[in-house]
Design a protein around this motif. Structure first.
Motif, PDB file in Angstrom:
ATOM      1  N   ALA A 136       0.819  -1.217   0.000  1.00  0.00           N
ATOM      2  CA  ALA A 136       0.000   0.000   0.000  1.00  0.00           C
ATOM      3  C   ALA A 136       0.855   1.271   0.000  1.00  0.00           C
ATOM      4  CB  ALA A 136      -0.924  -0.001   1.215  1.00  0.00           C
ATOM      5  N   LEU A 240      -2.531 -11.172  -7.164  1.00  0.00           N
ATOM      6  CA  LEU A 240      -1.504 -11.894  -6.400  1.00  0.00           C
ATOM      7  C   LEU A 240      -2.035 -13.209  -5.844  1.00  0.00           C
ATOM      8  CD1 LEU A 240       0.357  -8.942  -4.663  1.00  0.00           C
ATOM      9  CD2 LEU A 240       1.446 -10.746  -6.012  1.00  0.00           C
ATOM     10  N   ASP A 241      -3.322 -13.267  -5.535  1.00  0.00           N
ATOM     11  CA  ASP A 241      -3.893 -14.556  -5.088  1.00  0.00           C
ATOM     12  C   ASP A 241      -3.648 -15.625  -6.153  1.00  0.00           C
ATOM     13  OD1 ASP A 241      -4.846 -13.435  -2.738  1.00  0.00           O
ATOM     14  OD2 ASP A 241      -6.912 -13.192  -3.468  1.00  0.00           O
ATOM     15  N   LEU A 372       0.238 -13.638   7.457  1.00  0.00           N
ATOM     16  CA  LEU A 372      -0.608 -12.467   7.747  1.00  0.00           C
ATOM     17  C   LEU A 372      -1.960 -12.614   7.041  1.00  0.00           C
ATOM     18  CD1 LEU A 372       0.203  -9.822   9.265  1.00  0.00           C
ATOM     19  CD2 LEU A 372       0.510  -8.770   7.030  1.00  0.00           C
TER      20      LEU A 372
HETATM   21  N1  CAA Z   1      -8.583  -9.723  -2.886  1.00  0.00           N
HETATM   22  C1  CAA Z   1      -9.354  -8.605  -3.030  1.00  0.00           C
HETATM   23  N2  CAA Z   1      -9.295  -7.545  -2.170  1.00  0.00           N
HETATM   24  C2  CAA Z   1      -8.404  -7.631  -1.142  1.00  0.00           C
HETATM   25  C3  CAA Z   1      -7.571  -8.745  -0.941  1.00  0.00           C
HETATM   26  C4  CAA Z   1      -7.696  -9.829  -1.862  1.00  0.00           C
HETATM   27  N3  CAA Z   1      -6.961 -10.912  -1.730  1.00  0.00           N
HETATM   28  N4  CAA Z   1      -6.805  -8.539   0.139  1.00  0.00           N
HETATM   29  C5  CAA Z   1      -7.133  -7.335   0.612  1.00  0.00           C
HETATM   30  N5  CAA Z   1      -8.106  -6.774  -0.163  1.00  0.00           N
HETATM   31  C6  CAA Z   1      -8.767  -5.488   0.042  1.00  0.00           C
HETATM   32  C7  CAA Z   1      -9.386  -5.428   1.426  1.00  0.00           C
HETATM   33  O1  CAA Z   1     -10.677  -6.008   1.445  1.00  0.00           O
HETATM   34  C8  CAA Z   1      -9.406  -3.951   1.708  1.00  0.00           C
HETATM   35  O2  CAA Z   1     -10.533  -3.393   1.072  1.00  0.00           O
HETATM   36  P1  CAA Z   1     -11.409  -2.230   1.813  1.00  0.00           P
HETATM   37  O3  CAA Z   1     -10.454  -1.070   1.961  1.00  0.00           O
HETATM   38  O4  CAA Z   1     -12.530  -1.973   0.872  1.00  0.00           O
HETATM   39  O5  CAA Z   1     -11.818  -2.809   3.124  1.00  0.00           O
HETATM   40  C9  CAA Z   1      -8.164  -3.435   0.992  1.00  0.00           C
HETATM   41  O6  CAA Z   1      -7.817  -4.435   0.013  1.00  0.00           O
HETATM   42  C10 CAA Z   1      -6.996  -3.241   1.931  1.00  0.00           C
HETATM   43  O7  CAA Z   1      -6.758  -4.479   2.586  1.00  0.00           O
HETATM   44  P2  CAA Z   1      -5.801  -4.598   3.862  1.00  0.00           P
HETATM   45  O8  CAA Z   1      -6.190  -3.568   4.863  1.00  0.00           O
HETATM   46  O9  CAA Z   1      -5.766  -6.036   4.279  1.00  0.00           O
HETATM   47  O10 CAA Z   1      -4.393  -4.165   3.230  1.00  0.00           O
HETATM   48  P3  CAA Z   1      -2.964  -4.018   3.899  1.00  0.00           P
HETATM   49  O11 CAA Z   1      -2.397  -2.709   3.507  1.00  0.00           O
HETATM   50  O12 CAA Z   1      -3.024  -4.363   5.346  1.00  0.00           O
HETATM   51  O13 CAA Z   1      -2.086  -5.112   3.114  1.00  0.00           O
HETATM   52  C11 CAA Z   1      -1.110  -7.259   2.681  1.00  0.00           C
HETATM   53  C12 CAA Z   1      -2.350  -6.428   3.076  1.00  0.00           C
HETATM   54  C13 CAA Z   1      -1.633  -8.685   2.607  1.00  0.00           C
HETATM   55  C14 CAA Z   1       0.026  -7.162   3.653  1.00  0.00           C
HETATM   56  C15 CAA Z   1      -0.641  -6.788   1.277  1.00  0.00           C
HETATM   57  O14 CAA Z   1      -0.010  -5.540   1.352  1.00  0.00           O
HETATM   58  C16 CAA Z   1       0.297  -7.776   0.624  1.00  0.00           C
HETATM   59  O15 CAA Z   1      -0.134  -8.768   0.030  1.00  0.00           O
HETATM   60  N6  CAA Z   1       1.633  -7.499   0.692  1.00  0.00           N
HETATM   61  C17 CAA Z   1       2.586  -8.306  -0.043  1.00  0.00           C
HETATM   62  C18 CAA Z   1       2.819  -7.702  -1.392  1.00  0.00           C
HETATM   63  C19 CAA Z   1       3.293  -8.691  -2.384  1.00  0.00           C
HETATM   64  O16 CAA Z   1       2.877  -9.851  -2.401  1.00  0.00           O
HETATM   65  N7  CAA Z   1       4.153  -8.245  -3.278  1.00  0.00           N
HETATM   66  C20 CAA Z   1       4.633  -9.091  -4.321  1.00  0.00           C
HETATM   67  C21 CAA Z   1       5.060  -8.258  -5.459  1.00  0.00           C
HETATM   68  S1  CAA Z   1       4.994  -9.071  -6.964  1.00  0.00           S
HETATM   69  C22 CAA Z   1       6.364 -10.033  -7.117  1.00  0.00           C
HETATM   70  O17 CAA Z   1       6.970 -10.480  -6.181  1.00  0.00           O
HETATM   71  C23 CAA Z   1       6.589 -10.332  -8.521  1.00  0.00           C
HETATM   72  C24 CAA Z   1       7.765 -11.083  -8.926  1.00  0.00           C
HETATM   73  O18 CAA Z   1       8.659 -10.521  -9.455  1.00  0.00           O
HETATM   74  C25 CAA Z   1       7.786 -12.538  -8.837  1.00  0.00           C
END
Ligand code: CAA
Length: 380
Positions: A136, A240-241, A372
């Protein structure tokens, strides 16, 4: 419950297995040393339709399933985990961002169809130097100007970044709104102001290039905004899922590849007058590893099945990603040990697989981030 693969799945598995053995394995040690991405082979494998397996035919895909895609990434990664992640990012992070988005059908066709058969390649621009696990915390900004958006910012750790024709860039229209102001664009490589920055020198997956991407006053037409302000973060998370299922398949494949090398070696290698496979301590170790691999397989296949059947798969994907990648790290480390001094040498491949396995515990959300996600749902 049906654990049988269909005839089509057995065939696509065979296609990927033969491609990995016949095309990717030769020269893999040299490519790993020199960090050369086999672009010709990426295009060649694309011609089988593998990159479009989970996408409908109307968007250029083959109309298969996520399970098909998992089977394909798994087979490729048994031999070449680096190719596996370039494949996975192309299909699930780039392609997934397009497919899951609210873009028009025309835009979806324009930017998805060319990657499904390998004519073009895609990358996913979410991570920034100050926004890794905390996705975020973006600082890339998009400002509306007429019917265009002007994007400024930098992304890092972009798998496929150096060669991708298209990249999905996540940005903020209003930094004060945080994730509520996050949107996403598809940006073409040759757009003025868009450039590839530092190309990373990595411990593992050395043939899958990873770079920074810089955007300096990059003008993108409004129709290439694939997630409107407020939709971008959800698009990234949903995508990402699916991506995590791909990484789980990659981890599973790496584990299986290393396991098979260790198994064959143990039947050939004789010490103390008998093959080392006859040493019960070592045979039991293999029995434990095989059991862990089978558990991991069930988790990733189930996560893919849930996605294919329209069931919630955020938690199954996170569990599969964490389990498969931890198993990959354990199996590859044990494989190096089981091969002894030879395991440490490049020609036996397991040291490369061990280096490749490490990053699977880190990218697309570290395994701590997966906890998490899982615990977040548990105590909602
Ligand atoms: N599907 C849809 N919506 C989702 C969701 C999902 N899986 N997860 C969260 N949301 C929504 C929530 O419902 C929320 O919506 P509202 O504001 O309407 O309520 C909003 O998103 C914010 O959710 P959170 O408050 O849970 O968000 P957060 O800031 O606490 O972050 C986190 C959650 C899971 C830590 C997230 O930041 C995360 O996944 N971080 C890891 C990032 C990551 O995986 N990066 C990888 C980069 S890509 C890469 O690695 C590529 C490569 O080269 C191989």
């Amino acid at each position: 419950m049906n654990f049988e693969l269909t005839q089509e799945q057995l065939l696509l598995q065979k296609t990927a297995r033969e491609f990995a053995q016949n095309k990717l394995l030769p020269g893999i040690i040299e490519r790993d040393e020199t960090s050369v991405f086999p672009m010709d082979l990426f295009k060649e494998f694309g011609k089988t339709g593998a990159y479009g397996l989970p996408y409908p035919e109307e968007y250029g895909g083959t109309g298969g399933s996520y399970m098909d895609y998992v089977l394909s990434v798994e087979e490729i990664s048994k031999v070449d985990g680096a190719f596996g992640i370039s494949y996975s990012v192309n299909t699930s992070l780039y392609g997934g961002s397009i497919m899951n988005s609210s873009a028009s059908d025309d835009i979806k066709k324009k930017f998805l169809a060319p990657i499904t058969y390998g004519e073009k390649a895609g990358s996913f621009g979410l991570t920034e130097h100050s926004a890794g696990s905390d996705a975020a915390g973006q600082t890339t900004v998009a400002v509306k100007k007429g019917d265009k958006y002007i994007i400024n910012g930098s992304k890092c750790f972009n798998t496929n970044g150096p060669f991708a024709d298209f990249t999905v860039i996540y940005a903020l229209t209003d930094p004060a709104l945080g994730t509520k102001g996050m949107c996403a664009f598809v940006v073409e490589k040759d757009t003025a102001g868009f450039s590839v920055g530092r190309i990373e020198n990595k411990m593992g997956i050395r043939t899958s290039p990873v770079s920074e991407l810089h955007l300096e006053n990059v003008e993108v037409p409004e129709e290439q905004m694939i997630a409107r302000p407020g939709e971008g973060f959800k698009l990234a998370m949903k995508t990402l899922d699916g991506g995590r299922i791909g990484v789980a398949a990659q981890g599973l494949g790496i584990a299986e590849g290393a396991f098979e090398i260790a198994r064959s070696y143990m039947m050939e290698r004789a010490q103390f007058g008998k093959p080392i496979a006859k040493q019960q301590y070592l045979a039991f170790k293999m029995a434990e590893l095989q059991t862990k691999i089978e558990s991991a397989r069930m988790m990733v296949y189930r996560a893919a099945w849930m996605k294919d059947n329209g069931k919630p798969y955020t938690v199954p994907a996170a569990m599969a990603k964490m389990t498969c990648t931890n198993v990959a790290m354990e199996v590859t480390t044990e494989a190096v040990q089981l091969l002894g001094g030879n395991g440490y040498m490049k020609e036996y491949h397991v040291e490369r697989m061990m280096r490749d396995a490490k990053i699977t515990q880190i990218y697309e959300g570290t395994n701590e981030i997966q906890k998490l996600v899982i615990s977040g749902q548990l105590f909602r």
